[in-house]
Design an enzyme around this catalytic site. Structure first.
Site, mmCIF file in Angstrom:
data_model
loop_
_atom_site.group_PDB
_atom_site.id
_atom_site.type_symbol
_atom_site.label_atom_id
_atom_site.label_comp_id
_atom_site.label_asym_id
_atom_site.label_seq_id
_atom_site.Cartn_x
_atom_site.Cartn_y
_atom_site.Cartn_z
ATOM 1 N N CYS A 1 0.170 -1.173 -26.776
ATOM 2 C CA CYS A 1 1.385 -0.906 -27.352
ATOM 3 C C CYS A 1 2.207 -2.028 -28.085
ATOM 4 O O CYS A 1 1.573 -2.990 -27.913
ATOM 5 C CB CYS A 1 2.431 0.016 -26.676
ATOM 6 S SG CYS A 1 3.204 -0.653 -25.370
ATOM 7 N N CYS B 1 0.704 3.685 -29.312
ATOM 8 C CA CYS B 1 1.993 4.060 -30.170
ATOM 9 C C CYS B 1 1.281 3.835 -31.589
ATOM 10 O O CYS B 1 0.297 2.868 -31.932
ATOM 11 C CB CYS B 1 3.031 3.056 -30.072
ATOM 12 S SG CYS B 1 2.545 1.191 -30.191
ATOM 13 N N CYS C 1 -2.917 -3.127 -35.379
ATOM 14 C CA CYS C 1 -4.097 -3.589 -34.862
ATOM 15 C C CYS C 1 -5.359 -2.446 -35.057
ATOM 16 O O CYS C 1 -5.449 -1.654 -34.003
ATOM 17 C CB CYS C 1 -4.281 -3.846 -33.545
ATOM 18 S SG CYS C 1 -5.607 -4.421 -32.595
#
Length: 291
Positions: free
Chosen positions: A9, A81, A88
């Site tokens: 995250c 998330c 990414c």
């Protein structure tokens, strides 16, 4: 060979830490489990507390950048998330990529009780999803008895009462048990770090000691009355009178030792309205007595 799974995250502060802790505890016999962030943050104190409620200790976790895991033959990458997924979109070398977004508890607003409920809701969403996705792996931990056991204990908002100018007299000055008050500021980093320990101690000592915390930014009359100049400040009250305080970056073990003394000598303090002689009972440095 165990498969390696990495939860990602944005700050590696809440969701990925919860997922790492639960996955390792329940399915650690099948997976090597890690978590990381796009940016480095800090493990959120409330995440530590709500995971502890289901018997999983993540207090020793640290926030890590995903760079640490490049070249480590990660089998499965899970982004928990949307911002991490956007930043990414792929992880070099990963054999499988999964995206499952959960709400960010750090963005929740409302009362303290509502925020705690939000953290627990996200925790439960994450654990249910992991069980559904990876539940074919043999479980090494059953959290249901722990949940049932904790159901009979006071909730966090009852353990650590949020104090205000208007509730101070009833909660502190008319209290028949010793009271430990944590004076804090929302911007104080050490306040956030030590709060999970305070909640745990409140759970341990709730039968003999009342615990409260007070925001120094919104209750100025109390702050001026008791000369609070630094956060966190822990102050003990007996029969409404301040008898001892600890100020600044206090080690949890020092706070625990003080609470042991309050528990053992609290009746003496409140019944006689006299201060406990902490100077003779506690020998650790870094403590200051003010009556």
């Amino acid at each position: 060979m165990k498969k390696k799974i990495l939860f990602i995250c944005t700050y590696n502060a809440i969701r990925s830490q919860m997922a790492e802790g639960y996955m390792r505890a329940k399915y650690g016999d099948q997976y090597e489990v890690f978590s990381g962030g796009i940016e480095k943050g800090q493990v959120h104190p409330k995440a530590i507390v709500v995971m502890k409620e289901i018997g999983i200790d993540i207090s020793g976790h640290r926030s890590k950048l995903i760079d640490e895991f490049y070249g480590t033959d990660i089998d499965i990458v899970v982004t928990v998330c949307d911002s991490a997924k956007a930043t990414c979109p792929f992880f070099p070398g990963a054999k499988e990529e999964i995206h499952q977004s959960f709400s960010d508890p750090a963005a929740f607003t409302g009362s303290d009780e509502e925020i705690w409920a939000g953290f627990r809701h996200v925790r439960d969403e994450i654990t249910r999803w992991i069980d559904a996705k990876f539940g074919n792996a043999p479980a090494s931990l059953n959290t249901e008895p722990l949940k049932q056991e904790n159901a009979n204990l006071p909730q966090n908002q009852d353990l650590l009462v949020e104090l205000t100018d208007t509730t101070w007299e009833e909660t502190i000055e008319k209290q028949t048990r010793p009271v430990v008050v944590m004076f804090y500021s929302p911007s104080c980093p050490f306040c956030r770090q030590i709060e999970p320990y305070v909640v745990n101690y409140a759970r341990e000592f709730h039968e003999t000691i009342v615990f409260g915390h007070l925001n120094v930014l919104t209750n100025m009359s109390i702050i001026e009355r008791y000369g609070i100049r630094q956060t966190p400040t822990f102050k003990i009250f007996c029969s409404g009178k301040p008898v001892f305080e600890m100020v600044g970056a206090i080690f949890p073990a020092m706070l625990k030792k003080m609470l042991d003394v309050v528990r053992d000598h609290g009746k003496e303090c409140t019944s006689g309205s006299t201060a406990i002689d902490f100077e003779n009972l506690i020998t650790d440095t870094g403590m200051e007595k003010r009556v």
